[in-house]
Design a protein around this motif. Structure first.
Motif, PDB file in Angstrom:
ATOM      1  N   PRO A   1     -35.080 -14.347   5.030  1.00  0.00           N
ATOM      2  CA  PRO A   1     -35.104 -15.758   5.442  1.00  0.00           C
ATOM      3  C   PRO A   1     -34.717 -16.710   4.322  1.00  0.00           C
ATOM      4  CG  PRO A   1     -37.344 -14.854   5.318  1.00  0.00           C
ATOM      5  CD  PRO A   1     -36.400 -13.712   5.210  1.00  0.00           C
TER       6      PRO A   1
ATOM      7  N   TYR B   1     -30.982 -16.511   4.028  1.00  0.00           N
ATOM      8  CA  TYR B   1     -30.400 -17.169   5.210  1.00  0.00           C
ATOM      9  C   TYR B   1     -30.408 -18.683   5.044  1.00  0.00           C
ATOM     10  CZ  TYR B   1     -29.993 -18.813  10.022  1.00  0.00           C
ATOM     11  OH  TYR B   1     -29.614 -19.493  11.152  1.00  0.00           O
ATOM     12  N   GLU B   2     -31.533 -19.212   4.562  1.00  0.00           N
ATOM     13  CA  GLU B   2     -31.639 -20.661   4.357  1.00  0.00           C
ATOM     14  C   GLU B   2     -30.616 -21.119   3.316  1.00  0.00           C
ATOM     15  OE1 GLU B   2     -33.531 -22.791   5.915  1.00  0.00           O
ATOM     16  OE2 GLU B   2     -34.745 -21.414   7.080  1.00  0.00           O
TER      17      GLU B   2
ATOM     18  N   ASN C   1     -38.691 -20.829   9.319  1.00  0.00           N
ATOM     19  CA  ASN C   1     -38.639 -19.458   8.815  1.00  0.00           C
ATOM     20  C   ASN C   1     -39.792 -19.251   7.842  1.00  0.00           C
ATOM     21  OD1 ASN C   1     -36.228 -18.372  10.069  1.00  0.00           O
ATOM     22  ND2 ASN C   1     -35.115 -19.887   8.855  1.00  0.00           N
TER      23      ASN C   1
ATOM     24  N   SER D   1     -42.223 -16.319   5.363  1.00  0.00           N
ATOM     25  CA  SER D   1     -42.288 -15.057   4.643  1.00  0.00           C
ATOM     26  C   SER D   1     -43.756 -14.712   4.415  1.00  0.00           C
ATOM     27  CB  SER D   1     -41.560 -15.182   3.296  1.00  0.00           C
ATOM     28  OG  SER D   1     -41.770 -14.027   2.513  1.00  0.00           O
TER      29      SER D   1
END
Length: 451
Positions: free
Chosen positions: A181, A184-185, A199, A201
């Motif tokens: 994540p 991805y960000e 998102n 974690s």
């Protein structure tokens, strides 16, 4: 808006758990190796380290009395050599170095570094060379793997490395999964593809990064939205200015035609003055266009302006525009001796757009009406035409940019006038309203600003 809080661990706890798993794996490996070793000892698959020594002690008499010498009495874990009483080597399987050590051992049992066991025989001595190491009980296995401890240590090291590698791969997979994540960000921010999705974690440090990235994405989204709105506004301004240039051009064209038909020099001068005035206006509009393309236009360039000055300019331009189109103009004007901080050009352009629309749509009677008035710091302009009026659809969407009732756009109409007038009205806390005249043809558009 914040990211949803979830239960998370720190990197330290994640690493510590993985270390515990590694320690547990190694501990289990040690237990298994120990159990297997003792199981091998218990079933006789493995001979203990003192096996050779104990065997020789127990079977010393049997070996001593063997005549002729029976080498099968010597364990396969040992080497032996037969010597006469003078210390001469007769036979056996000792190496040359071991033979010399054995001779020294016969002379002095405390000499040499090797382990020897002396057995007196009928014809001399039997020297047995043994070690204190574990061995396979199988002769074949012991022949190929004589150093059992080394084999065990190598095997233990191999399995240990496999356990470590497996733990490393597991840790890598977990770390990659938690990093996905975050990556991805970051890729979204790099590509400016803003998708404000939560998102999370399970690692606290990564979750903190995600929170920061989410805030960054939110700020970037707002910045991109503002940038897009600014660009759209700039394009709209360019379209509006380009559209408004047509008005002075129409007046110039009309007066140019009148000059060609006019013989009186006084009237020609008057027409020329009108042309000159509108040429100045075109020059100003073109400057606005150039500034807008450079993104340098200051929309709020307001200055103290007398409302009567604005009214005069609007009426003069409206008259000239009607004159070139052969339209009668009826004016109802209330002088408003007041000053306001406004952009004079914007207001004049907005009202002239409405006048131009009225001229285009006044089909049943060749006239329009303009009513200018001021009420409690409000400047109001009503423009009335004698056409077919607004359709039901136009009554809903006339203020939308580029809206037009015509199926095709042409050089006369682009659907910008009403939109631009509405923007100017709202800029000065006013409004633009419109309606069809009841029980008669035509429509009325009302432009209102406050100052």
């Amino acid at each position: 808006m914040e990211l949803k809080k979830i239960r998370s661990n720190t990197l330290f706890s994640m690493f510590f758990k993985q270390l515990l798993w590694l320690s547990a794996g190694v501990f289990i490996e040690i237990i298994i190796f120990v159990l297997l070793f003792y199981l091998g000892l218990s079933i006789g698959f493995i001979l203990p380290a003192d096996y050779s020594q104990n065997y020789l002690v127990q079977n010393k008499a049997l070996i001593s009395e063997s005549e002729p010498f029976d080498k099968t009495l010597i364990p396969h874990t040992c080497k032996y050599g037969l010597f006469d009483f003078s210390g001469n080597y007769l036979s056996g399987d000792l190496s040359k170095a071991a033979v010399e050590d054995a001779k020294a051992f016969i002379k002095d049992s405390h000499s040499g570094d090797r382990r020897f066991f002396l057995i007196n025989t009928v014809n001399g001595y039997c020297i047995v060379n043994y070690d204190m190491l574990a061995h396979f009980s199988s002769y074949t296995l012991d022949k190929f793997f004589p150093k059992l401890e080394v084999i065990i240590l190598v095997l233990f090291a191999i399995i240990f490395m496999l356990i470590v590698t497996d733990c490393a791969f597991r840790f890598e997979r977990k770390l990659k999964k938690e990093l996905e994540p975050v990556l991805y960000e970051i890729s979204q921010i790099q590509n400016r593809e803003i998708n404000l999705v939560h998102n999370n974690s399970r690692i606290k440090e990564f979750n903190d990064i995600l929170l920061s990235l989410y805030d960054m994405k939110t700020a970037l989204s707002q910045s991109l939205k503002k940038e897009w709105e600014t660009e759209q506004k700039r394009k709209s301004n360019i379209s509006a200015i380009a559209h408004d240039i047509k008005t002075p051009l129409t007046i110039i064209k009309g007066n140019s035609e009148l000059i060609l038909e006019e013989e009186k020099i006084a009237d020609i001068y008057q027409f020329a003055e009108i042309i000159n005035s509108n040429s100045d206006k075109i020059e100003r509009y073109i400057k606005l266009l150039i500034d807008e393309t450079k993104n340098d236009l200051k929309e709020d360039s307001a200055e103290k302006t007398n409302i009567n000055t604005i009214i005069t300019d609007i009426l003069n331009e409206s008259k000239e525009l009607c004159k070139t189109k052969g339209i009668e103009i009826i004016i109802s004007n209330m002088e408003l001796d007041a000053e306001a901080d406004v952009n004079k050009d914007l207001i004049e352009r907005a009202v002239i757009n409405l006048v131009r629309n009225a001229i285009e749509h006044t089909t049943f009677e060749k006239k329009i009406k303009i009513n200018l008035k001021g009420v409690e710091k409000c400047f109001i302009v009503e423009v009335e035409d004698y056409g077919k009026g607004f359709s039901d659809e136009a009554l809903k969407y006339a203020k939308n940019q580029f809206y037009t009732e015509r199926t095709e756009r042409n050089e006369e109409h682009y659907g910008i006038g009403m939109y631009f007038a509405n923007m100017v009205a709202e800029k000065y806390n006013g409004r633009l309203s419109y309606y069809n005249k009841p029980n008669q043809t035509g429509s009325v558009v009302v432009f209102e600003i406050k100052f």
